[in-house]
Each structure stands twice: as structure tokens, then as C-alpha cells.
Write a protein that holds these residues in place. Structure first.
Motif, PDB file in Angstrom:
ATOM      1  N   TYR A 177       1.082  -1.361  -0.073  1.00 62.28           N
ATOM      2  CA  TYR A 177      -0.168   0.151   0.233  1.00 62.28           C
ATOM      3  C   TYR A 177       0.546   0.841   0.275  1.00 62.28           C
ATOM      4  O   TYR A 177       2.069   0.987   0.290  1.00 62.28           O
ATOM      5  CB  TYR A 177      -1.009   0.230   1.198  1.00 62.28           C
ATOM      6  CG  TYR A 177      -2.005  -0.455   1.046  1.00 62.28           C
ATOM      7  CD1 TYR A 177      -2.901  -0.610   0.830  1.00 62.28           C
ATOM      8  CD2 TYR A 177      -1.929  -2.044   1.660  1.00 62.28           C
ATOM      9  CE1 TYR A 177      -4.598  -1.758   0.644  1.00 62.28           C
ATOM     10  CE2 TYR A 177      -3.051  -3.542   1.920  1.00 62.28           C
ATOM     11  CZ  TYR A 177      -4.364  -2.724   1.649  1.00 62.28           C
ATOM     12  OH  TYR A 177      -5.196  -3.517   1.664  1.00 62.28           O
ATOM     13  N   THR A 219      -6.239   7.131  -5.842  1.00 63.10           N
ATOM     14  CA  THR A 219      -7.657   7.022  -5.117  1.00 63.10           C
ATOM     15  C   THR A 219      -7.058   6.019  -4.212  1.00 63.10           C
ATOM     16  O   THR A 219      -6.189   5.972  -3.756  1.00 63.10           O
ATOM     17  CB  THR A 219      -7.683   5.473  -6.527  1.00 63.10           C
ATOM     18  OG1 THR A 219      -7.553   6.475  -8.109  1.00 63.10           O
ATOM     19  CG2 THR A 219      -8.537   4.917  -5.944  1.00 63.10           C
ATOM     20  N   THR A 221      -8.517   3.619  -1.519  1.00 58.37           N
ATOM     21  CA  THR A 221      -8.768   2.310  -1.551  1.00 58.37           C
ATOM     22  C   THR A 221      -9.501   1.155  -0.372  1.00 58.37           C
ATOM     23  O   THR A 221     -10.301   1.185  -0.726  1.00 58.37           O
ATOM     24  CB  THR A 221      -7.846   1.466  -2.740  1.00 58.37           C
ATOM     25  OG1 THR A 221      -6.958   0.867  -1.533  1.00 58.37           O
ATOM     26  CG2 THR A 221      -7.574   1.450  -3.785  1.00 58.37           C
ATOM     27  N   THR A 222      -8.185   1.636   0.874  1.00 63.38           N
ATOM     28  CA  THR A 222      -8.718   0.975   2.317  1.00 63.38           C
ATOM     29  C   THR A 222      -8.904   2.194   2.909  1.00 63.38           C
ATOM     30  O   THR A 222      -7.741   3.153   3.290  1.00 63.38           O
ATOM     31  CB  THR A 222      -7.558   0.184   1.820  1.00 63.38           C
ATOM     32  OG1 THR A 222      -7.328  -0.464   0.828  1.00 63.38           O
ATOM     33  CG2 THR A 222      -7.357  -0.714   3.515  1.00 63.38           C
ATOM     34  N   GLU A 268      -3.898   3.755   0.101  1.00 67.26           N
ATOM     35  CA  GLU A 268      -4.165   3.357  -1.754  1.00 67.26           C
ATOM     36  C   GLU A 268      -3.800   2.355  -2.026  1.00 67.26           C
ATOM     37  O   GLU A 268      -2.266   2.038  -1.717  1.00 67.26           O
ATOM     38  CB  GLU A 268      -2.919   4.540  -2.732  1.00 67.26           C
ATOM     39  CG  GLU A 268      -3.264   4.323  -4.279  1.00 67.26           C
ATOM     40  CD  GLU A 268      -2.608   4.671  -5.475  1.00 67.26           C
ATOM     41  OE1 GLU A 268      -2.164   4.290  -6.905  1.00 67.26           O
ATOM     42  OE2 GLU A 268      -2.193   6.233  -4.327  1.00 67.26           O
ATOM     43  N   LEU A 278     -12.376  -3.813  -3.015  1.00 63.99           N
ATOM     44  CA  LEU A 278     -12.109  -2.265  -3.026  1.00 63.99           C
ATOM     45  C   LEU A 278     -13.622  -2.331  -2.996  1.00 63.99           C
ATOM     46  O   LEU A 278     -15.209  -1.997  -3.890  1.00 63.99           O
ATOM     47  CB  LEU A 278     -11.791  -1.640  -3.938  1.00 63.99           C
ATOM     48  CG  LEU A 278     -10.763  -2.252  -3.955  1.00 63.99           C
ATOM     49  CD1 LEU A 278      -9.306  -2.198  -5.192  1.00 63.99           C
ATOM     50  CD2 LEU A 278      -9.438  -2.277  -2.754  1.00 63.99           C
ATOM     51  N   PRO A 279     -13.574  -0.573  -2.100  1.00 64.13           N
ATOM     52  CA  PRO A 279     -13.027  -0.064  -0.505  1.00 64.13           C
ATOM     53  C   PRO A 279     -13.323  -1.823   0.073  1.00 64.13           C
ATOM     54  O   PRO A 279     -13.885  -1.816   0.548  1.00 64.13           O
ATOM     55  CB  PRO A 279     -13.550   0.783  -0.603  1.00 64.13           C
ATOM     56  CG  PRO A 279     -15.024   0.577  -0.486  1.00 64.13           C
ATOM     57  CD  PRO A 279     -14.981  -0.109  -1.433  1.00 64.13           C
TER      58      PRO A 279
END
Length: 290
Positions: A177, A219, A221-222, A268, A278-279
Motif C-alpha cells: 500500500y 485513489t 482504496t482502503t 492506496e 474494494l473499498p
């Protein structure tokens, strides 16, 4: 999953671990995950940013030792393990044109030499998840960009028995990440929440620079919920006394507001060897159930 969960965060300098993803690490450590910080350099060329300590001749002469002690205190606060990769801080070049980087610094290291050192640590610690910086370094410090490069290279090389065969038994991390804690969306939300409560916002200049920048939005994502560990994060950051003014802008946003308005640290997902949806709200999503 029967294998113990392990998380490695690769950072350029001591104090980076406390300003990026610290609450996430503290939360996972408290939950029993093994957490390792790999610190690439000793921060030897970092400026003394706390005005209360500027001009102290002992600190200026012994900055390497001082920053190592600060790092030791911060890792105890966060409840994590930490290892030095042993490279020399490149400093942040300033001026137009920029001066050349100093000989022997981290950013000028041979990529294979630097990668091999991180691969050794990855193979010894065996993390399923690695945290690092994006290709811009989070911001364009040469050490941050080099940290990105060796993290990406080590993720691919650590599991390959033909790469760096003297560096230990191969181990393949499963996810990597990028830290994206300083994202525009979070900054706007906190800025507007402060103004709505009649509190001066420290983010106005940030947003002005963002508006003039051509940097694309990243982006996210997490988002890892970790608001209860924000005070731990701040305590670890303050432990880096040469780098942080406890009365400075880092601490102008009331803790309760941060915890209410944006209770996560954000990432990300850049590389994954497992399936995940995702997410996400967990760095180990797709790993825990395997």
C-alpha cells in the motif's frame, strides 16, 4: 489463516513513521499483529524544526544520536519493532537550480545494493503487508522517492529465490500500500468542519496550493478506522522533539473533531497477490481468511 499477521512500514527518516500511518500501526500492534518499521536513513541531514531547540550546540553536533533516541521513544509509544537500514540522509536540496545531492547519500545508492538490504529485512520479518510511499514519495524528497523505489523492488524480489540468494529464505509479501493520509478529500472535510465551528483552519494554504497544482487525485482504496489511536500517534510524533513543535500546526485541529470528522487513516492499494474487494477497511483484507 494460521500464519501470524505481520505488517512492515518502510520509511525514509525517523519521524516519518509517526506522521504517516502511526495510528494504524498502533491499532494493529494493540490487536496482536507484529509491526515492523524499516527506517532507511538516520535523518542526519534533517533540519531542527522545533524552534525551542534550534541553536542548541549539543543537538546540532550530535543530531544522529539525538534522532536515534527520539526514534527509540516513538517506537515504544507505538508498540512496534524497528530496524535501521543504515543509509545516510540525502537532505532536501533547495535553490534554483537545485544543488547536487551529497556523495554517498541514500538517494544516490545503487538500487540493487539498497534493495538487497530491505529484502534481507523482509525475508527475516516475513510481512504479509508492506506500507510505503507512492512514486512521488508523498512529497518529492529524494529519500522518499528512493524509499518508494526500493520498496517496490523488494516486494517483487523477496519471494524470488534467484534474487539476492545470500539475503535469506525467500518470502513473498501479499499486499503493498501507499500512504495517502494527506489526501485532498480529508483536508477539505477537516477545513470546512473547522470553519463551521468558528475555528481557524491551518489548511487554507494547503488547499490553495492544491488548486494551483496539476497533481492528480489519488485513489483511496482502503480506510483503516483507528481514531482511538490518534492520541498515541500524536504522542509518538511529539517524541521526535527536534522535528516537531508541539505548539505548531500539526496540533491545531482539536482531537475530538479529528476523531469525529475523519476517523480513519487512508491508503492506496498498489500491489496485491490476493483477491480483495474494494473499498477496504482492513490492510489484511483477503489475507485473514486465506
Amino acid at each position: 489463516m494460521t500464519e501470524k499477521l505481520r505488517l512492515m512500514a518502510v520509511h525514509a527518516h525517523p519521524d516519518d513513521e509517526s506522521s504517516k500511518g502511526a495510528a494504524t500501526m498502533a491499532r494493529y500492534a494493540a490487536e496482536g499483529v507484529e509491526v515492523m518499521v524499516a527506517t532507511c536513513t538516520g535523518g542526519e541531514r534533517g533540519s531542527i524544526l522545533n524552534p525551542k531547540l534550534q541553536g542548541d550546540p549539543y543537538i546540532e553536533e550530535h543530531i544522529h544520536e539525538v534522532r536515534a533516541k527520539e526514534m527509540a521513544e516513538a517506537r515504544e509509544i507505538l508498540g512496534v519493532q524497528q530496524e535501521w537500514l543504515g543509509f545516510v540522509d540525502s537532505g532536501l536540496p533547495e535553490g534554483d537550480p537545485l544543488p547536487p545531492l551529497p556523495e554517498g547519500c541514500f538517494a544516490l545508492e545503487d538500487l540493487d545494493v539498497a534493495t538487497e538490504r530491505l529484502v534481507r529485512l523482509v525475508r527475516a520479518f516475513r510481512p504479509q503487508v508492506i506500507l510505503t510511499y507512492d512514486e512521488n514519495g508523498g512529497y518529492p524528497h529524494p529519500d522518499h522517492i528512493m524509499t518508494h523505489k526500493i520498496s517496490m523492488a523488494a516486494f517483487e524480489a523477496a519471494g524470488d529465490p534467484e534474487r539476492f540468494p545470500e539475503a535469506g529464505e525467500p518470502w513473498q509479501p501479499l499486499k503493498l500500500y501507499y500512504h495517502q493520509g494527506f489526501n485532498r478529500q480529508r483536508t477539505v472535510v477537516l477545513h470546512e468542519a473547522l470553519l463551521a465551528r468558528g475555528i481557524e483552519s491551518p489548511y487554507a494554504e494547503w488547499l490553495e496550493r492544491w488548486d494551483k497544482s496539476d497533481m492528480p487525485e489519488r485513489t483511496l482504496t482502503t480506510r483503516v478506522p483507528c481514531a482511538e489511536y490518534f492520541p498515541v500517534r500524536d504522542k509518538a510524533l511529539i517524541a521526535h522533539a527536534t522535528q516537531i513543535d508541539p505548539d505548531g500546526g500539526w496540533f491545531r485541529v482539536p482531537m475530538e473533531l479529528q476523531q469525529e470528522i475523519w476517523p480513519t487513516e487512508d491508503y492506496e492499494l498498489a500491489l496485491s497477490r490476493v483477491d480483495t474487494s474494494l473499498p477496504e477497511s482492513d490492510l489484511f483484507a483477503g489475507i485473514r481468511q486465506n
